[in-house]
Write an enzyme that holds these catalytic residues in place. Structure first.
Site, short mmCIF file in Angstrom:
data_model
loop_
_atom_site.label_atom_id
_atom_site.label_comp_id
_atom_site.label_asym_id
_atom_site.label_seq_id
_atom_site.Cartn_x
_atom_site.Cartn_y
_atom_site.Cartn_z
N ARG A 35 -15.57 -0.36 2.09
CA ARG A 35 -14.15 -0.68 1.93
C ARG A 35 -13.34 0.46 2.51
O ARG A 35 -13.60 1.64 2.22
CB ARG A 35 -13.75 -0.86 0.47
CG ARG A 35 -14.28 -2.09 -0.19
CD ARG A 35 -13.45 -3.31 0.23
NE ARG A 35 -13.80 -4.46 -0.56
CZ ARG A 35 -14.62 -5.43 -0.15
NH1 ARG A 35 -15.19 -5.36 1.02
NH2 ARG A 35 -14.88 -6.45 -0.92
N ARG A 62 12.58 1.70 10.80
CA ARG A 62 11.18 1.90 10.42
C ARG A 62 10.35 2.10 11.67
O ARG A 62 10.13 1.17 12.45
CB ARG A 62 10.68 0.70 9.61
CG ARG A 62 11.35 0.56 8.26
CD ARG A 62 11.08 1.76 7.41
NE ARG A 62 11.49 1.58 6.03
CZ ARG A 62 11.23 2.43 5.08
NH1 ARG A 62 10.56 3.55 5.35
NH2 ARG A 62 11.63 2.21 3.85
N GLU A 94 19.34 8.39 -0.05
CA GLU A 94 19.48 7.31 0.93
C GLU A 94 20.84 6.62 0.93
O GLU A 94 21.23 6.07 1.95
CB GLU A 94 18.35 6.29 0.74
CG GLU A 94 17.00 6.90 1.05
CD GLU A 94 15.87 5.91 1.11
OE1 GLU A 94 16.07 4.71 0.80
OE2 GLU A 94 14.76 6.33 1.48
N GLU A 138 15.40 10.28 9.34
CA GLU A 138 15.83 9.03 8.73
C GLU A 138 17.14 8.56 9.38
O GLU A 138 18.04 9.35 9.61
CB GLU A 138 16.05 9.17 7.22
CG GLU A 138 14.78 9.27 6.42
CD GLU A 138 15.01 9.32 4.93
OE1 GLU A 138 14.21 8.69 4.21
OE2 GLU A 138 15.96 9.99 4.48
#
Length: 178
Positions: A35, A62, A94, A138
């Site tokens: 996995r 993004r 933000e 950002e």
């Protein structure tokens, strides 16, 4: 069904995620398989609600998908940080808003097939406007939006961010006074 971990390899250990390869054995059959797991410290998503009932969305670029999405403010937990403290911090960073009151809406796993990230959702009330404190790189634009318009944006596909969709629909169904 539980599996026995035979070996765990760390493939990458970064600032926000650790990529691991788990070698597992089924205790009933003895069969082995692998996995790939992305280990994440957890995150928060914040549903800021203005006194007039509008929700504070953000337009956030993004990099991973190379486009901007409409979403709720959110961020990764720092080591040892309580989710409610992270929610308050991310809201300020933000959006510039400070919340006098944060209410837990619960938590959910964002993509449990490959990712251990647990997302803690909060509603933020009694907001006071201030200055954003975004991190380097950002690109965030604050977008206060009427509640019904935001729900319509989910319906139309204008809002495509899963944590935003889940949090808004949880709030709309179980917490919002109608």
């Amino acid at each position: 069904m539980a599996h026995t971990v035979v070996d765990r390899q760390i493939v990458y250990n970064g600032k926000k995620v650790r990529l691991e390869l788990h070698h597992l054995e089924d205790p009933d059959t003895g069969r082995r398989h692998k996995r790939e797991v992305c280990v994440h410290p957890g995150a928060v998503v914040v549903l800021p609600i203005l006194p007039d009932g509008r929700v504070v969305l953000i337009k956030n670029y993004r990099y991973a998908i190379e486009e901007s999405l409409l979403e709720l403010p959110a961020g990764t937990l720092e080591k040892g940080e309580e989710p409610i403290n992270c929610a308050g911090r991310e809201l300020i960073e933000e959006t510039g808003y400070t919340a006098r009151r944060l209410k837990s809406l619960g938590s959910f796993f964002t993509s449990p097939g490959i990712l251990s990230e647990r997302m803690y959702a909060f509603a933020a009330y009694d907001l006071t406007a201030g200055e954003q404190a975004t991190e380097v790189g950002e690109q965030i634009e604050v977008r206060p939006t009427a509640w019904d318009d935001a729900i319509d944006m989910i319906r139309s596909g204008s809002i495509r961010d899963a944590k935003t969709i889940a949090t808004m629909l949880i709030y709309d169904r179980f917490h919002r006074a109608k």
